[in-house]
Design a protein around this motif. Structure first.
Motif, mmCIF file in Angstrom:
data_model
loop_
_atom_site.group_PDB
_atom_site.id
_atom_site.type_symbol
_atom_site.label_atom_id
_atom_site.label_comp_id
_atom_site.label_asym_id
_atom_site.label_seq_id
_atom_site.Cartn_x
_atom_site.Cartn_y
_atom_site.Cartn_z
ATOM 1 N N ILE A 40 -58.581 -95.454 -25.559
ATOM 2 C CA ILE A 40 -58.056 -95.865 -26.740
ATOM 3 C C ILE A 40 -58.942 -96.874 -27.447
ATOM 4 C CG2 ILE A 40 -56.929 -97.893 -25.450
ATOM 5 C CD1 ILE A 40 -55.126 -95.987 -28.280
ATOM 6 N N ALA A 41 -59.737 -97.511 -26.439
ATOM 7 C CA ALA A 41 -60.709 -98.413 -26.983
ATOM 8 C C ALA A 41 -61.751 -97.705 -28.042
ATOM 9 C CB ALA A 41 -61.544 -99.290 -26.190
ATOM 10 N N SER A 42 -62.311 -96.501 -27.429
ATOM 11 C CA SER A 42 -63.435 -95.937 -28.308
ATOM 12 C C SER A 42 -62.649 -95.331 -29.633
ATOM 13 C CB SER A 42 -63.823 -94.751 -27.372
ATOM 14 O OG SER A 42 -62.581 -93.668 -27.281
ATOM 15 N N ILE A 43 -61.328 -94.969 -29.523
ATOM 16 C CA ILE A 43 -60.767 -94.522 -30.765
ATOM 17 C C ILE A 43 -60.704 -95.655 -31.793
ATOM 18 C CG2 ILE A 43 -58.525 -93.967 -31.887
ATOM 19 C CD1 ILE A 43 -58.221 -92.378 -29.390
ATOM 20 N N SER A 44 -60.380 -97.087 -31.335
ATOM 21 C CA SER A 44 -60.449 -98.218 -32.252
ATOM 22 C C SER A 44 -62.016 -98.068 -32.790
ATOM 23 C CB SER A 44 -59.981 -99.404 -31.666
ATOM 24 O OG SER A 44 -58.657 -99.543 -31.613
ATOM 25 N N ALA A 45 -62.835 -98.208 -31.960
ATOM 26 C CA ALA A 45 -64.261 -98.314 -32.171
ATOM 27 C C ALA A 45 -64.828 -97.369 -33.381
ATOM 28 C CB ALA A 45 -65.199 -98.584 -31.245
ATOM 29 N N MET A 46 -64.359 -96.060 -32.967
ATOM 30 C CA MET A 46 -64.566 -95.003 -34.061
ATOM 31 C C MET A 46 -63.778 -95.062 -35.314
ATOM 32 S SD MET A 46 -65.136 -91.686 -31.377
ATOM 33 C CE MET A 46 -65.800 -90.605 -32.777
ATOM 34 N N ARG A 47 -62.720 -95.482 -35.267
ATOM 35 C CA ARG A 47 -61.938 -95.865 -36.486
ATOM 36 C C ARG A 47 -62.765 -96.982 -37.458
ATOM 37 N NH1 ARG A 47 -55.410 -95.778 -34.944
ATOM 38 N NH2 ARG A 47 -55.389 -93.785 -35.088
ATOM 39 N N HIS A 48 -63.237 -98.022 -36.908
ATOM 40 C CA HIS A 48 -63.936 -98.990 -37.469
ATOM 41 C C HIS A 48 -65.398 -98.390 -37.911
ATOM 42 C CE1 HIS A 48 -65.076 -102.668 -39.038
ATOM 43 N NE2 HIS A 48 -66.325 -102.834 -38.374
ATOM 44 N N SER A 49 -65.994 -97.606 -37.059
ATOM 45 C CA SER A 49 -67.439 -97.420 -37.374
ATOM 46 C C SER A 49 -67.464 -96.002 -38.178
ATOM 47 C CB SER A 49 -68.289 -97.397 -36.484
ATOM 48 O OG SER A 49 -68.055 -96.415 -35.329
ATOM 49 N N ARG A 50 -66.609 -95.397 -38.089
ATOM 50 C CA ARG A 50 -66.567 -94.051 -38.598
ATOM 51 C C ARG A 50 -67.713 -93.129 -38.181
ATOM 52 N NH1 ARG A 50 -61.400 -92.535 -38.863
ATOM 53 N NH2 ARG A 50 -60.474 -94.146 -40.409
ATOM 54 N N SER A 51 -68.233 -93.356 -36.724
ATOM 55 C CA SER A 51 -69.307 -92.594 -36.307
ATOM 56 C C SER A 51 -69.288 -92.627 -34.713
ATOM 57 C CB SER A 51 -70.506 -93.611 -36.356
ATOM 58 O OG SER A 51 -70.388 -94.818 -35.725
ATOM 59 N N PRO A 52 -69.653 -91.735 -34.127
ATOM 60 C CA PRO A 52 -69.741 -91.565 -32.509
ATOM 61 C C PRO A 52 -69.864 -93.268 -31.982
ATOM 62 C CG PRO A 52 -71.257 -89.962 -33.271
ATOM 63 C CD PRO A 52 -70.921 -90.720 -34.629
ATOM 64 N N VAL A 53 -69.579 -93.390 -30.781
ATOM 65 C CA VAL A 53 -69.877 -94.585 -30.162
ATOM 66 C C VAL A 53 -70.122 -94.340 -28.609
ATOM 67 C CG1 VAL A 53 -68.352 -95.831 -31.881
ATOM 68 C CG2 VAL A 53 -67.042 -94.990 -29.711
ATOM 69 N N VAL A 54 -70.545 -95.390 -27.919
ATOM 70 C CA VAL A 54 -70.887 -95.336 -26.610
ATOM 71 C C VAL A 54 -70.369 -96.601 -26.146
ATOM 72 C CG1 VAL A 54 -72.843 -93.805 -26.551
ATOM 73 C CG2 VAL A 54 -73.297 -96.111 -26.878
ATOM 74 N N THR A 55 -69.819 -96.721 -24.862
ATOM 75 C CA THR A 55 -69.279 -97.697 -24.232
ATOM 76 C C THR A 55 -70.505 -98.639 -23.739
ATOM 77 O OG1 THR A 55 -67.542 -96.420 -23.539
ATOM 78 C CG2 THR A 55 -67.769 -98.812 -22.457
ATOM 79 N N VAL A 116 -73.343 -95.189 -32.914
ATOM 80 C CA VAL A 116 -74.582 -94.439 -32.809
ATOM 81 C C VAL A 116 -74.697 -93.353 -33.776
ATOM 82 C CG1 VAL A 116 -75.167 -94.948 -30.390
ATOM 83 C CG2 VAL A 116 -73.959 -92.928 -30.899
ATOM 84 N N ASN A 117 -75.930 -92.748 -34.335
ATOM 85 C CA ASN A 117 -76.149 -91.683 -34.959
ATOM 86 C C ASN A 117 -76.153 -90.185 -34.158
ATOM 87 O OD1 ASN A 117 -78.661 -91.737 -33.993
ATOM 88 N ND2 ASN A 117 -79.626 -92.371 -35.950
ATOM 89 N N GLU A 119 -78.736 -88.766 -33.183
ATOM 90 C CA GLU A 119 -79.879 -88.940 -31.961
ATOM 91 C C GLU A 119 -79.416 -89.991 -31.105
ATOM 92 O OE1 GLU A 119 -80.904 -89.392 -35.521
ATOM 93 O OE2 GLU A 119 -80.873 -87.035 -35.394
ATOM 94 N N GLY A 120 -78.187 -90.581 -31.145
ATOM 95 C CA GLY A 120 -77.999 -91.454 -30.077
ATOM 96 C C GLY A 120 -78.602 -92.849 -30.635
ATOM 97 N N LYS A 121 -79.131 -93.323 -31.689
ATOM 98 C CA LYS A 121 -79.871 -94.342 -31.910
ATOM 99 C C LYS A 121 -78.659 -95.241 -32.497
ATOM 100 C CE LYS A 121 -83.960 -93.176 -30.734
ATOM 101 N NZ LYS A 121 -84.098 -93.577 -29.197
ATOM 102 N N PRO A 122 -78.602 -96.551 -32.212
ATOM 103 C CA PRO A 122 -77.541 -97.721 -32.849
ATOM 104 C C PRO A 122 -77.771 -97.626 -34.387
ATOM 105 C CG PRO A 122 -78.818 -98.698 -30.992
ATOM 106 C CD PRO A 122 -79.372 -97.264 -31.355
ATOM 107 N N ILE A 123 -76.607 -97.581 -34.927
ATOM 108 C CA ILE A 123 -76.557 -98.005 -36.507
ATOM 109 C C ILE A 123 -75.613 -99.133 -36.656
ATOM 110 C CG2 ILE A 123 -77.000 -95.414 -36.833
ATOM 111 C CD1 ILE A 123 -74.016 -94.737 -37.368
ATOM 112 N N PRO A 124 -75.906 -99.427 -37.926
ATOM 113 C CA PRO A 124 -74.918 -100.503 -38.450
ATOM 114 C C PRO A 124 -73.421 -100.293 -38.758
ATOM 115 C CG PRO A 124 -76.900 -100.219 -40.012
ATOM 116 C CD PRO A 124 -76.686 -99.205 -38.990
ATOM 117 N N VAL A 125 -72.660 -101.385 -38.537
ATOM 118 C CA VAL A 125 -71.047 -101.280 -38.645
ATOM 119 C C VAL A 125 -70.781 -102.222 -39.463
ATOM 120 C CG1 VAL A 125 -70.645 -100.135 -36.322
ATOM 121 C CG2 VAL A 125 -70.518 -102.850 -36.701
#
Length: 170
Positions: A40-55, A116-117, A119-125
């Protein structure tokens, strides 16, 4: 990059607790609840970033009351704070006796995700905007948790070096 309101990151997950979900005490397995929390936390994070996320971290999962067989378990999550590419997500777990209607907070948790993008590299939120009293409180107190997280991560890196016989942890 545009800002977003915390309410836009809210996510809810509800389930019925059945015997296969429970331990020998008739309560929900802690590991199963932790899996629900990460989901559920990953869903919130993806809703905010509109990108893939990693814990990136699980700060804490505080089990406050058992969730018993036959009850429902409801998880609510939302982003409380953002860094450059990281997001702190708060999760509140409610247990409900479906026969009596009695509800209790069963657990709380804070997790951090990194956007992350491909390639798995961090991107701004985007920055997050709190509105309610609860959101403002969690947003204002996030800096303390961020500092504690950094200290704990550095201690973990040091421990990894020690137990890996002096070799770099990565």
């Amino acid at each position: 990059m545009k800002e977003a309101y915390i309410k836009e990151t809210h996510a809810v997950k509800v389930g019925h607790v059945f015997p296969p979900d429970t331990n020998n005490h008739g309560t929900l397995f802690g590991g199963k609840l932790m899996s629900y929390i990460d989901d559920i936390a990953s869903i919130s994070a993806m809703r905010h970033s509109r990108s893939p996320v990693v814990t990136a971290s699980t700060d804490s999962v505080d089990f406050l009351a058992p969730v018993r067989t036959g009850e429902s378990v409801c998880l609510e999550s939302f982003v409380t704070w953002t860094g450059t590419s990281s997001m702190e997500v708060f999760i509140k777990v409610l247990a409900e006796n479906l026969l009596t209607g009695e509800r209790k907070i069963a657990a709380t948790a804070f997790l951090t995700f990194v956007a992350v993008n491909e390639e798995g590299k961090p991107i701004p939120v985007p920055k997050i905007i709190p509105e309610t009293e609860e959101e403002k409180y969690l947003h204002e107190t996030a800096k303390e948790r961020v500092e504690a997280r950094k200290k704990r991560r550095n201690a973990s890196k040091e421990l990894a070096t020690v137990i890996h016989k002096g070799k770099p942890w990565g």
